[in-house]
Motif scaffolding. Structure first.
Motif, mmCIF file in Angstrom:
data_model
loop_
_atom_site.group_PDB
_atom_site.id
_atom_site.type_symbol
_atom_site.label_atom_id
_atom_site.label_comp_id
_atom_site.label_asym_id
_atom_site.label_seq_id
_atom_site.Cartn_x
_atom_site.Cartn_y
_atom_site.Cartn_z
ATOM 1 N N PHE A 79 -26.101 58.947 14.278
ATOM 2 C CA PHE A 79 -25.699 57.608 14.693
ATOM 3 C C PHE A 79 -26.591 57.107 15.823
ATOM 4 O O PHE A 79 -26.980 55.931 15.854
ATOM 5 C CB PHE A 79 -24.230 57.624 15.127
ATOM 6 N N LYS A 80 -26.922 57.991 16.759
ATOM 7 C CA LYS A 80 -27.770 57.569 17.874
ATOM 8 C C LYS A 80 -29.156 57.163 17.383
ATOM 9 O O LYS A 80 -29.726 56.177 17.863
ATOM 10 C CB LYS A 80 -27.859 58.692 18.907
ATOM 11 N N ALA A 81 -29.683 57.922 16.395
ATOM 12 C CA ALA A 81 -31.003 57.567 15.858
ATOM 13 C C ALA A 81 -30.947 56.211 15.160
ATOM 14 O O ALA A 81 -31.883 55.401 15.262
ATOM 15 C CB ALA A 81 -31.476 58.649 14.893
ATOM 16 N N TRP A 82 -29.877 55.947 14.439
ATOM 17 C CA TRP A 82 -29.743 54.656 13.759
ATOM 18 C C TRP A 82 -29.579 53.524 14.769
ATOM 19 O O TRP A 82 -30.160 52.451 14.636
ATOM 20 C CB TRP A 82 -28.548 54.711 12.796
ATOM 21 N N SER A 83 -28.771 53.763 15.821
ATOM 22 C CA SER A 83 -28.552 52.743 16.849
ATOM 23 C C SER A 83 -29.856 52.382 17.546
ATOM 24 O O SER A 83 -30.065 51.236 17.941
ATOM 25 C CB SER A 83 -27.529 53.229 17.867
ATOM 26 N N ARG A 84 -30.747 53.385 17.691
ATOM 27 C CA ARG A 84 -32.032 53.126 18.366
ATOM 28 C C ARG A 84 -33.089 52.571 17.409
ATOM 29 O O ARG A 84 -34.212 52.298 17.819
ATOM 30 C CB ARG A 84 -32.545 54.422 18.992
ATOM 31 N N VAL A 89 -30.567 51.960 7.486
ATOM 32 C CA VAL A 89 -29.208 52.132 6.996
ATOM 33 C C VAL A 89 -29.156 53.137 5.858
ATOM 34 O O VAL A 89 -28.186 53.893 5.725
ATOM 35 C CB VAL A 89 -28.598 50.766 6.593
ATOM 36 N N ASP A 90 -30.216 53.206 5.024
ATOM 37 C CA ASP A 90 -30.213 54.162 3.914
ATOM 38 C C ASP A 90 -30.156 55.596 4.444
ATOM 39 O O ASP A 90 -29.352 56.408 3.969
ATOM 40 C CB ASP A 90 -31.466 53.973 3.056
ATOM 41 N N GLU A 91 -31.005 55.898 5.410
ATOM 42 C CA GLU A 91 -31.017 57.255 5.961
ATOM 43 C C GLU A 91 -29.710 57.556 6.694
ATOM 44 O O GLU A 91 -29.203 58.685 6.645
ATOM 45 C CB GLU A 91 -32.196 57.424 6.913
ATOM 46 N N TYR A 92 -29.204 56.525 7.351
ATOM 47 C CA TYR A 92 -27.939 56.753 8.066
ATOM 48 C C TYR A 92 -26.822 57.106 7.090
ATOM 49 O O TYR A 92 -26.075 58.061 7.294
ATOM 50 C CB TYR A 92 -27.558 55.513 8.883
ATOM 51 N N VAL A 93 -26.691 56.348 6.012
ATOM 52 C CA VAL A 93 -25.641 56.601 5.027
ATOM 53 C C VAL A 93 -25.825 57.971 4.390
ATOM 54 O O VAL A 93 -24.892 58.772 4.301
ATOM 55 C CB VAL A 93 -25.622 55.494 3.963
ATOM 56 N N ARG A 94 -27.032 58.269 3.934
ATOM 57 C CA ARG A 94 -27.270 59.534 3.241
ATOM 58 C C ARG A 94 -27.020 60.736 4.159
ATOM 59 O O ARG A 94 -26.338 61.697 3.776
ATOM 60 C CB ARG A 94 -28.710 59.576 2.711
ATOM 61 N N PHE A 110 -31.309 66.692 12.648
ATOM 62 C CA PHE A 110 -29.939 66.211 12.623
ATOM 63 C C PHE A 110 -28.917 67.332 12.421
ATOM 64 O O PHE A 110 -27.726 67.070 12.355
ATOM 65 C CB PHE A 110 -29.767 65.181 11.501
ATOM 66 N N ARG A 111 -29.390 68.563 12.317
ATOM 67 C CA ARG A 111 -28.457 69.653 12.062
ATOM 68 C C ARG A 111 -27.741 70.072 13.336
ATOM 69 O O ARG A 111 -28.222 69.855 14.446
ATOM 70 C CB ARG A 111 -29.193 70.858 11.464
ATOM 71 N N SER A 112 -26.574 70.688 13.127
ATOM 72 C CA SER A 112 -25.760 71.137 14.259
ATOM 73 C C SER A 112 -24.919 72.316 13.814
ATOM 74 O O SER A 112 -24.567 72.438 12.636
ATOM 75 C CB SER A 112 -24.848 70.002 14.760
ATOM 76 N N ASP A 113 -24.607 73.184 14.763
ATOM 77 C CA ASP A 113 -23.723 74.325 14.476
ATOM 78 C C ASP A 113 -22.272 74.013 14.809
ATOM 79 O O ASP A 113 -21.402 74.883 14.708
ATOM 80 C CB ASP A 113 -24.162 75.554 15.276
ATOM 81 N N LEU A 124 -18.164 59.414 8.440
ATOM 82 C CA LEU A 124 -18.305 59.284 6.993
ATOM 83 C C LEU A 124 -17.703 57.966 6.508
ATOM 84 O O LEU A 124 -18.309 57.238 5.712
ATOM 85 C CB LEU A 124 -17.632 60.465 6.312
ATOM 86 N N THR A 125 -16.500 57.650 6.973
ATOM 87 C CA THR A 125 -15.854 56.401 6.560
ATOM 88 C C THR A 125 -16.679 55.192 6.986
ATOM 89 O O THR A 125 -16.874 54.239 6.235
ATOM 90 C CB THR A 125 -14.446 56.313 7.160
ATOM 91 N N TYR A 126 -17.223 55.245 8.212
ATOM 92 C CA TYR A 126 -18.033 54.139 8.695
ATOM 93 C C TYR A 126 -19.317 54.009 7.871
ATOM 94 O O TYR A 126 -19.723 52.890 7.502
ATOM 95 C CB TYR A 126 -18.361 54.340 10.166
ATOM 96 N N ALA A 127 -19.938 55.133 7.558
ATOM 97 C CA ALA A 127 -21.160 55.089 6.753
ATOM 98 C C ALA A 127 -20.892 54.499 5.381
ATOM 99 O O ALA A 127 -21.685 53.689 4.862
ATOM 100 C CB ALA A 127 -21.742 56.492 6.632
#
Length: 996
Positions: A79-84, A89-94, A110-113, A124-127
């Motif tokens: 989300f932060k990458a999309w906001s900046r 929007v395509d990458e954000y949704v996917r 974008f990975r996280s543990d 997910l709902t927002y995307a």
């Protein structure tokens, strides 16, 4: 497929049945106590309250939140990458979808543990709500994620005993080899794999799922799936019977999402992927698999039953949340979603299988709520935390208070443009209840975790306990983690626990957030009886707007911590004008006293930072415990007045009735008396050597006393003047008969004093006088002409005589009066009030008169004195109304027909609400049968006389009806006639166990 729009998208929180920090369910709960078959396990014997819908507009807060842009935490790299603007929007949704569906395919950056949390569902709902803005390619990709069939496996099915596994399905890039469908006025599809049987059609790899066990019943379906289906059927039948609905025509359940320890998730995006518009529930591959804190695996088969009941109620909740503006403040909605999902799961158990598998799971995190009781009632410890689940206890409390399980449903029905606390408050109003008032009862019930008591509940105007059979068993076992090895000690965490000897004093502080409660326990170690006095101070408003902060205090003594039977209690409330209080109660050896402090002001928007210091209210307290004598004479005051009288000079006071004192800004005190003797008491029997006047004033400066008269003193034996000129003059209304009412210091420069002229019949009239402070502090002679008050006769011809007692409270001055209706000593009482400045106290155009109560129980006020209504009790013309221990008390003598001269106090919640209850304070030893034919009357509270705030000083007059052979009356036969007597009454006597 339907167009990808946000219409009907329920843009709220991804729901989790188990906090992600809870690695395993609790150990099996004890067997619940048996319940009577005629007693409702949820409501007990509570009868439903009548309900009249209350409509309220959307709040300004809600409108503000609806426009707030979403924010998903600092760890949301996508989300932060999309906001900046770093991705479109395509990458954000996917990428947002992959984070939940297949995180292994995410770009490394974008990975996280981190574990799956509620934010992931909201992301997910927002995307998905942005899919319409994405490219056609991305839209097609999203469509491909919808459930679809794979190649038929009919041949494999014929060789298998599993009846649901002929055709595989793929959803969210996951394969499911089996599908179970059934209908109950709504379609349910359960997609699952079977451990040791299912194989990924693309890779040929084995897929994990519930055990391949088909024993009970033997029907070609894994027992785990049978249990899930049976639990859905039971839960949905229960929820339908309670009036709930589900969105769309179908709800899909996928047993097979284990990424990041998924504990069970419900999504409101069925309408994005198909025409049915129903919710989608993701369950772990095998919901019964867990690891303990040491990483050791274990199984809990009961989770197959419990988990889906919780998640299915989330699907129900989405039916009532049609808007996307909850993105603005997720946690403000989430806490009530989790609270009511746990509550609903318990209802299903209680109404269908109270001993069913994992019947106590709903209460497993109660410790997170009651272990931090000071927190805001709608706060959470993070969206992946535990506290909001423990808030089921609020849903249960209010369900019992309304007497119907409909209460929770009604809150969801009005949630479309409100936050939960706003919805709860609106629905409670429909049931005739007030949420703020319920918060004190809620705090008491949580401390007791036991059944209700009639007396304390009636006093609170809410319930002090629970009807639910688990309150004193399961809930106590889960109340906190304060005991050894994180065990519970059976009640909420206390901010203070003090063991005190008689004579000890201790102090501390606590901080409380909106809707939160703090518990402070005090236990005496000595023997016998005593009193606990607690001084509370909430004047530190450095963090909270004092116009909004509201605190209620309840001080209760209990017999023990097991049965939690309340013995005595007092209550007081803090408002903008009263930030400090002194609360006193009797306590005996073997008992425990608890101060329960509750923030009754509420904040609909949940705190984004739990226990944010900016919203906490600090309460400082000092507690003292001491042995206590019964009410009895005040030696110092009685000695002072006896000594002054016995040594009186010819111009000095030597006796007077109806004593009433007011403290001046200088610290001096003005004492006003009605009928007054002057001069040496031993000279009274002659009848000519002392003066007798209708009123007087005595100024006190420490122990020094100075009498103020109307002049012409010390001339009683002067035969050079006419007879009447020999005797002293009355300072107020010379030539008349003006007797004293109450008084008040006004604007720091004068005293307004009420008087009445007459003997108490229809010819009596009310009046007032103004005394400059300089005159009182310097003069020994005054000539004051009272000003008459306007005539006031609600029941002609008897007038109301105003000013017998004055009470300042909540921005008003309350003015009490009595009806001059004849010779009877007992008079009907009336009440007026003014909110004008003090200097206008006697401006009757500003007065409003008490005119009874309306249909809603609120006091009615009128500008017309003719429409005034009497209060319920009667009293002599001398009485006081004071506020002690948070209640209003009418202090008076009992009528002669009951107990001659006994002084009692009648309690009320309001300045006008007195009923018939009374508390005995003191029985004067003087009686009509003693040799002096003594009578007692004129009981009045004398405020601010003692530095010891645990005692109340009450004065009364001792007079006589004796006559001599010459029929000379008025006490000339007895030198100590018409002396005031002073009694110290413990504040702990001012305790009412019931109230009108």
């Amino acid at each position: 497929m339907a167009a990808l729009t946000v219409a009907g998208v329920l843009a709220t929180v991804l729901q989790s049945a188990t906090p992600s920090n809870a690695q395993a369910p609790p150990a099996p709960a004890p067997t619940p106590a048996a319940t009577s078959p005629t007693t409702d396990p949820i409501l007990g014997n509570e009868s439903p309250r009548p309900y009249r819908p209350v409509e309220r507009p959307e709040s300004e807060l809600h409108k503000k939140l609806a426009t707030r842009k979403p924010g998903f935490g600092d760890e949301d790299k996508i989300f932060k990458a999309w906001s900046r603007g770093e991705i479109g929007v395509d990458e954000y949704v996917r990428n947002t979808i992959l984070k939940v569906a297949d995180p292994s395919r995410l770009p490394k950056k974008f990975r996280s543990d981190a574990k799956v949390t509620h934010e992931d569902g909201l992301r997910l709902t927002y995307a998905l709500s942005l899919v319409d803005q994405a490219s056609a390619e991305t839209q097609a990709w999203v469509r491909s994620l919808a459930v679809r069939q794979g190649e038929s496996r009919a041949a494999a099915r014929s060789a298998s005993t599993w009846v649901d596994c002929a055709t595989p399905y793929v959803q969210f890039v996951h394969w499911f080899t089996c599908k179970r469908s059934f209908s109950m006025n709504h379609e349910f599809d359960i997609y699952y794999n079977i451990d040791g049987f299912s194989v990924n059609p693309d890779t040929g790899a084995s897929m994990h799922g519930p055990p391949n066990v088909d024993v009970a019943p033997v029907n070609g379906v894994p027992d785990a799936i049978d249990k899930i289906e049976a639990s859905i059927r039971t839960a949905w039948a229960q929820y339908q019977s309670m009036g709930y609905g589900l969105s769309g025509t179908k709800t899909e359940i996928y047993v097979g999402f284990d990424y990041f320890d998924n504990p069970g998730l419900t999504f409101p995006f069925g309408d994005i992927f198909g025409d049915d518009g129903g919710a989608v529930i993701f369950l772990p591959q095998d919901p019964a698999e867990f690891e303990d804190a040491q990483g050791n695996p274990f199984r809990d088969e009961g989770w197959y039953t419990y988990l889906i009941r919780h998640e299915l109620f989330h699907a129900v909740q989405y039916h009532y949340l049609p808007n996307v503006h909850f993105f603005g403040n997720l946690i403000s909605v989430n806490w009530w979603m989790e609270a009511t999902a746990e509550w609903a799961a318990d209802v299903v158990y209680q109404q269908n299988d109270s001993n069913g598998p994992d019947w106590g799971a709903y209460a497993r995190t109660l410790y997170a709520f009651l272990g931090n009781p000071e927190s805001a009632v709608n706060s959470s410890d993070g969206l992946a935390g535990s506290r909001q689940y423990g808030a089921f206890i609020l849903a249960q409390y209010l369900t019992e208070r309304t007497g119907t399980v409909d209460f929770v449903r009604k809150t969801w029905e009005v949630m479309d443009n409100k936050l939960p606390l706003e919805a709860i408050d609106q629905v409670l109003a429909g049931y005739g209840l007030n949420l703020k008032n319920e918060m004190l009862g809620f705090a008491v019930a949580n401390y007791r975790l036991s059944g209700k008591t009639a007396s304390l509940s009636a006093f609170l105007g809410s319930a002090d306990g629970y009807a639910h059979t688990h309150a004193s068993t399961l809930w106590r076992d889960n109340a906190n983690q304060d005991g050894p090895n994180n065990s519970s000690d059976g009640r909420p965490t206390r901010s203070a626990e003090k063991t005190m000897s008689w004579g000890d004093s201790t102090s501390g502080s606590t901080m409380i957030w909106p809707g939160g409660a703090s518990y402070m326990e005090f236990t005496p170690t000595g023997t016998g009886d005593g009193r606990l006095s607690v001084h509370v101070d909430a004047s530190d408003d450095s963090t909270v707007d004092d116009d909004e902060m509201e605190l209620s205090y309840l001080l209760v003594t209990w017999n023990n911590h097991s049965s939690m039977t309340p013995l005595r209690w007092v209550r007081t409330d803090t408002n903008e004008d009263e930030k400090t209080h002194e609360i006193t109660i009797k306590v005996s050896a073997g008992e425990t006293a608890t101060l329960i402090a509750v923030r009754t002001d509420l904040r609909a928007e949940s705190l984004r930072t739990p226990n944010d210091i900016a919203y906490g209210q600090s309460v400082n307290w000092t507690a003292s415990m001491a042995t206590e004598a019964a009410a009895g004479p005040d030696p110092a005051l009685n000695t002072m007045w006896d000594g002054y009288a016995n040594n009186a000079g010819c111009a000095d006071w030597s006796g007077g009735d109806a004593a009433q004192a007011v403290k001046l800004p200088s610290g001096k005190r003005a004492w006003f008396f009605s009928d007054t003797f002057l001069g040496d008491p031993s000279k009274r029997p002659t009848g000519s050597e002392t003066s007798y006047i209708r009123n007087s004033i005595v100024m006190q400066n420490g122990s020094a006393l100075r009498t103020i008269t109307g002049g012409s003193t010390c001339r009683e034996t002067d035969t050079s003047t006419d007879f009447w000129s020999r005797y002293a003059k009355t300072p107020v209304g010379e030539g008349g008969q003006f007797w004293t009412g109450d008084s008040k210091v006004i604007s720091g420069n004068e005293v307004i004093k009420f008087y009445y002229e007459g003997v108490g019949d229809e010819n009596t009239r009310g009046a007032y006088a103004r005394f400059p402070l300089s005159d009182l502090e310097t003069k020994t002679t005054l000539t004051v002409n009272p000003t008459s008050l306007q005539e006031c006769s609600p029941r002609p011809p008897a007038p109301v005589i105003w000013g017998s007692s004055l009470l300042s409270h909540d921005g008003y001055t309350y003015i009490y009066g009595w009806e001059a209706s004849g010779a009877s000593a007992e008079k009907s009482l009336y009440l007026a009030r003014t909110d004008g400045p003090d200097y206008d106290l006697v401006d009757q155009s500003r007065w409003r008169y008490y005119a009874g109560v309306g249909s809603d129980g609120s006091a009615q006020w009128t500008a017309s004195c003719a429409q005034a209504k009497p209060l319920q009790p009667k009293a002599e013309v001398d009485f006081s109304v004071v506020r002690v221990n948070g209640l209003f008390w009418l202090v008076r003598h009992t009528p002669a027909s009951e107990a001659p001269g006994k002084i009692v106090a009648m309690p009320a919640r309001s300045p006008w609400g007195f009923g018939s209850e009374q508390v005995d304070l003191y029985t004067p030893p003087e009686t009509k049968t003693n040799p002096q034919y003594s009578s007692v009357y004129g009981a009045r509270v004398q405020p601010d006389l003692l530095s010891d705030t645990t005692k109340i000083v009450i004065s009364y007059t001792v007079s006589t009806s004796a006559v001599n052979l010459s029929c000379w009356t008025r006490g000339y036969s007895f030198p100590d006639n018409q002396y005031p007597r002073f009694v110290d009454v413990p504040a702990s006597k001012f305790v009412a166990l019931t109230l009108p």
